[in-house]
Write a protein that holds these residues in place. Structure first.
Motif, PDB file in Angstrom:
ATOM      1  N   ALA A 613       0.841  -1.190   0.000  1.00 18.88           N
ATOM      2  CA  ALA A 613       0.000   0.000   0.000  1.00 18.88           C
ATOM      3  C   ALA A 613       0.883   1.249   0.000  1.00 18.88           C
ATOM      4  CB  ALA A 613      -0.901  -0.002   1.231  1.00 18.88           C
ATOM      5  N   ARG A 614       1.954   1.200   0.797  1.00 18.30           N
ATOM      6  CA  ARG A 614       2.898   2.315   0.843  1.00 18.30           C
ATOM      7  C   ARG A 614       3.499   2.563  -0.551  1.00 18.30           C
ATOM      8  NH1 ARG A 614       5.869   4.189   5.674  1.00 18.30           N
ATOM      9  NH2 ARG A 614       5.407   2.400   6.980  1.00 18.30           N
ATOM     10  N   TYR A 615       3.874   1.455  -1.188  1.00 19.09           N
ATOM     11  CA  TYR A 615       4.493   1.586  -2.515  1.00 19.09           C
ATOM     12  C   TYR A 615       3.508   2.146  -3.532  1.00 19.09           C
ATOM     13  CZ  TYR A 615       6.045   0.339  -7.144  1.00 19.09           C
ATOM     14  OH  TYR A 615       6.365   0.402  -8.461  1.00 19.09           O
ATOM     15  N   GLN A 617       0.953   3.907  -3.131  1.00 19.76           N
ATOM     16  CA  GLN A 617       0.683   5.317  -2.835  1.00 19.76           C
ATOM     17  C   GLN A 617       1.794   6.202  -3.398  1.00 19.76           C
ATOM     18  OE1 GLN A 617      -2.028   6.782  -1.048  1.00 19.76           O
ATOM     19  NE2 GLN A 617      -1.069   8.608  -1.910  1.00 19.76           N
TER      20      GLN A 617
END
Lengths: 647, 322
Positions: A613-615, A617
């Motif tokens: 999810a971090r990536y 985003q």
């Protein structure tokens, strides 16, 4: 149309490289055809009728034949190629024709490389190669922007540079190969085998390099820096010549002074003399003969720069008496010429008690007679020595050497004129002496019983300064104004010296890189008994290495088109997860990869989802420039922290 | 299908009510059309992306039912036109009629003046009629007697055609096909769902019993929200690479047009919106790509099949941006 412009540019570049070598009409015709083709542009696609083109081609062949009497050889071949290739423009319609034009440009580049290899031309050659490559790119890939094409060509050349280096260093340089094309026979300035009054004067205005000399240890003092060239024996009262040239027995000499070892880098002179410090004691090369009058005479004219090691001794003593033939040769005087000089010689002879005293008396006459050292003395008549000694009283080294030898012969002493160079400019950057044509000099040698041939320089009496300083120092007027400018400014002189040192290095290490240099390099690399086969192996290994480098380079291009910290961290994440799940396919997006991983390791699902999810985003979400760097850092740390070991 | 746990890009501007409504729409449609959740989702994405839909399949697999259900569940006004070879443009667009009372011509609007037009068997009409419809689809307005009449908002055409019926049909040319954002093929249901169909009887009869989950305003609001879904540069690179790939392939007659590229991105935005994300991921593009591109790509060698396999090949050939 753009392809046409580019191929014309590439071809024009090739023509310009030869513009000062081919006949004027050839390059003019080529450039006119280029201009005509560019102006008529697309409309002249049909071109001139076949008959006209054929007639023009035949005319050009005839013109070249008239001028060179052959179509063979570099000069004639280039002169033919330049207008003939331009003729091709008349029927250049398709991209394929344009490629042929670029090919002609490249061929002209190769011809230029064979013709001249000076350092100053290297950038021009590189520029032409670049232009041709860019033209190839534009013609092959239509619609390529000029800047892109140039970048592409530049990159291609950079990638090819290692290959060029390998070819240069290891490709066996066999003698007599096709590239050893004999050069033309145009005249160069330099010493010749005859000397008339004022004959050397024309050299003094030439700033061209005659040769460079590097001493192994200490160089000789300035008054010993006589560089021996042609020795002149025959005198008709006006002109000195080398004489019969019959083979004579060479006197063995005993060394009486200091021996110097040095190397010479001789520039092409189109003559057979190799210059050496007076007096050379042995021949530096099998093809070079040390003559009875101590000239170094090569079998072939010097048409290419040549390097050699030489050994000289500044003072020699003859062990044997002068042979009758030599005595006859160096005593002859043209009967009826220069009568007043002969009269003077006789009176000097009667006054002097010994040979040495005679020499001193003659020198004393020159010192006290009001003689002037001058670069442009009044012209003399056919009794040139009489005119100098009794009327004009002004002359150059050649005049005084001639007068002195005539006096000696008149007084019954064997004497001869030696021409060569005196002095040389010290280049502190390169650590060598540069001897220019303007250092040309003439002096005398007399035979003294018990001592042998002894150098006497009458110029030293008339103008003692000449021994220590170059002509250009003595006569600033002899220089052209740009030379004077160069000479006047210290930093310009220094710049010139650096340039000369670089040039010398280039000539010695790049242009004269021969098979011997290659084998020498191999032995320094640790090959015991190097021969051509080892060169072949080294060459093959080098080419394979280069191919591997290219493969690695293009492979890297495919894998990581961007050097991006986020991409790097993501790739690391994928590699890490590939240990517990099938590796990510190149077309697999982050979400689907996360799902694959979670299916394999449900225990990791939460952490994997969070990190992906971090990536997503960061990569696909709306930009947040303020925190982006920090976010990427955090993502990298999260990747580093992620542990995929089984619970 | 989308992983609900990947919530990073969870939409912030998608109102919670809207996402509930979408779930409701999807469930409703799935009770009518059994076993085709992907196709249903694509149809909805197409509508939300303001595109038009071409449903292509053999008769009797529920093409018309799907269009009908879509209109009903979304709460849109709808009209159905059965295309035949003698259908005239005026039969769709409308006609000017002289009114004796006012001594004036009055434009009587045709069935196209609706929010959802079901154009049944569009390939049976004459090219002239087809082109009248497709022009209106593209411009979202109708011109008659020098006056321009805007079509209602939202305006959505779901056309069906039967590819196997050759006699007396006029196949849509490539230029017209390009105006449909997506082409969806239903295909036969699988064994379980077919059994259910056989047992349950006519699915359309279920429709009147269902309450619409949305209305026209909500649809318009969602269409605006779809436009706001973020498309990163990296994703544009990816779409361009996909399009470039179709132009490089020697076995295709034509590559994708820029209009197809725009459509691809809009469809992907809608797909991401349906999954509740505020930005488009490569997976969204991959999900809509077959429906968006296959009807626009034609192989040179017709024997090698139509564009269906090409989409998968293209997806596999182009690496996603990392």
């Amino acid at each position: 149309m753009r392809g046409l412009a580019w191929c014309c540019a590439a071809f024009t570049g090739g023509v310009l490289l030869h513009v000062d070598r081919v006949p004027l009409w050839a390059s003019a015709a080529a450039l006119a055809l280029v201009a005509w083709r560019l102006l008529t542009g697309r409309s002249s696609g049909r071109g001139a009728p076949l008959a006209a083109r054929a007639a023009l081609a035949l005319l050009l062949v005839a013109a070249v034949l008239t001028r060179f009497h052959t179509l063979n050889g570099l000069a004639a071949g280039t002169a033919l190629l330049v207008p003939m290739a331009a003729l091709k423009l008349l029927e250049t319609r398709t991209p394929r024709d344009q490629l042929v034009m670029v090919g002609a440009g490249l061929f002209l580049l190769v011809a230029a490389c064979l013709d001249r290899q000076g350092l100053v031309r290297a950038p021009l050659y590189l520029l032409q190669a670049w232009l041709c490559c860019a033209a190839l790119a534009v013609i092959t890939a239509r619609g390529l922007a000029a800047r892109t094409a140039l970048t592409l060509a530049g990159r291609a050349l950079v990638l090819a540079a290692p290959l060029a280096l390998i070819l240069f260093v290891f490709f066996p340089r066999l003698a007599g190969a096709f590239w050893a094309i004999p050069h033309g026979e145009e005249a160069l300035t330099g010493l010749s085998d005859s000397m008339s009054p004022g004959g050397i004067t024309h050299l003094t205005s030439s700033y061209d390099t005659a040769f460079r000399a590097r001493f192994a240890l200490v160089p000789p003092p300035p008054e010993e820096r006589y560089w021996r060239g042609p020795v002149l024996h025959d005198f008709d009262g006006y002109t000195w010549r080398r004489g019969g040239g019959f083979a004579q027995w060479r006197q063995p000499l005993e060394a009486a002074g200091k021996t110097y070892r040095y190397s010479i880098a001789l520039e092409p002179s189109r003559h057979r003399w190799w210059f050496a410090l007076d007096t050379p004691t042995q021949s530096p090369d099998a093809k070079v003969q040390l003559t009875y009058d101590y000239e170094l005479l090569a079998a072939e004219p010097v048409n290419q720069p040549v390097n050699y090691e030489a050994l000289s001794n500044t003072h020699m003593r003859a062990a044997w008496p002068l042979s009758a033939a030599e005595r006859r040769e160096d005593m002859q005087l043209h009967p009826g010429r220069n009568p007043r000089t002969l009269e003077l010689a006789q009176s000097l002879r009667q006054q002097a008690g010994s040979e040495a005293a005679l020499v001193r008396a003659a020198l004393e006459f020159l010192r006290t007679g009001g003689f002037v050292y001058s670069l442009d003395p009044q012209p003399t008549g056919s009794d040139s020595v009489d005119d100098l000694l009794f009327s004009t009283r002004a002359g150059f080294c050649g005049h005084y050497a001639s007068a002195f030898v005539t006096l000696m012969r008149g007084a019954g002493l064997p004497a001869r004129v030696v021409t060569g160079y005196l002095g040389g400019e010290w280049n502190p950057i390169g650590g060598y002496f540069i001897v220019r044509q303007s250092d040309a000099h003439a002096w005398a040698e007399v035979w003294l019983e018990g001592r042998g041939w002894t150098r006497v320089d009458p110029t030293a009496v008339v103008a003692p300064e000449r021994l220590r300083r170059g002509i250009l120092d003595l006569f600033p007027g002899a220089m052209s104004s740009p030379q004077r400018l160069l000479h006047g400014s210290a930093w310009l002189t220094r710049l010139l010296q650096s340039w000369d040192a670089t040039n010398n290095w280039w000539n010695g290490h790049v242009v004269k890189f021969t098979l011997d240099s290659q084998l020498d390099l191999l032995s320094r690399l640790g090959v015991r008994s190097p021969d051509v086969r080892y060169l072949g192996w080294a060459f093959a290994a080098g080419v394979l290495g280069w191919l591997a480098l290219i493969a690695w380079h293009s492979g890297r291009d495919l894998k990581a088109p961007r050097r991006d910290p986020l991409a790097g961290a993501y790739m690391r994440l994928c590699r890490k997860l590939a240990r517990i799940a099938p590796a990510r396919a190149s077309h697999q997006g982050p979400m689907s990869f996360a799902n694959t991983v979670s299916e394999r390791r449900p225990d990791l699902k939460e952490r994997v989802d969070a990190i992906f999810a971090r990536y997503t985003q960061l990569r696909f979400g709306p930009p947040a420039p303020a925190t982006r760097t920090r976010d990427i850092q955090e993502f990298r740390r999260a990747v580093a922290r992620l542990s995929v070991r089984s619970p | 299908m989308p992983n609900p746990a990947v919530t990073a890009l969870a939409g912030t501007d998608t109102a919670a009510g809207d996402s509930a409504a979408i779930a409701c729409v999807l469930t409703g449609l799935e009770t009518i059309i059994l076993g085709k959740p992907d196709q249903i989702r694509l149809c909805l994405a197409c509508l939300l992306a303001r595109g038009h839909l071409l449903i292509e399949d053999v008769p009797g697999v529920g093409k018309t039912t799907l269009a009908h259900a879509l209109a009903h569940v979304l709460g849109l006004a709808w009209q159905r036109v059965q295309f035949t070879s003698d259908l005239l443009p005026a039969d769709i667009v409308g006609v000017s009629i002289f009114d004796r009372a006012s001594q004036q011509f009055h434009f009587r609007r045709g069935p196209i003046f609706t929010q959802l037009l079901l154009a049944d068997e569009v390939n049976r009409a004459s090219p002239r009629t087809q082109s009248a419809l497709l022009e209106a689809m593209e411009e979202r307005q109708v011109s008659a007697d020098g006056t321009t009449y805007p079509l209602p908002e939202p305006f959505f055409v779901a056309a069906t055609q039967n590819p196997h019926e050759q006699l007396g049909t006029f196949a849509l040319p490539e230029s017209q096909l390009d105006r449909f954002l997506m082409r969806v093929t239903l295909g036969y249901p699988d064994a379980v769902h077919e059994r259910e169909l056989l047992r349950g009887g006519e699915r359309r009869e279920l429709l009147p019993g269902m309450t619409p989950a949305l209305d026209a305003t909500a649809v318009l609001r969602m269409q605006r929200a779809v436009r706001g879904v973020y498309v990163a540069d990296a994703l544009l690179d990816y779409c361009q690479a996909l399009i470039a790939r179709t132009r490089e392939r020697a076995d295709l007659k034509l590559g994708l047009s820029p209009r197809a590229g725009q459509g691809l991105i809009r469809a992907a935005q809608a797909w991401a919106y349906l999954a509740g994300r505020s930005a488009v991921l490569p997976e969204d593009v991959q999900a809509v790509l077959p429906a968006v591109v296959t009807h626009r790509l034609e192989r040179r060698d017709a024997a090698a099949g139509d564009g269906a396999g090409v989409a998968t090949e293209i997806i596999r050939a182009v690496p996603v941006p990392v």
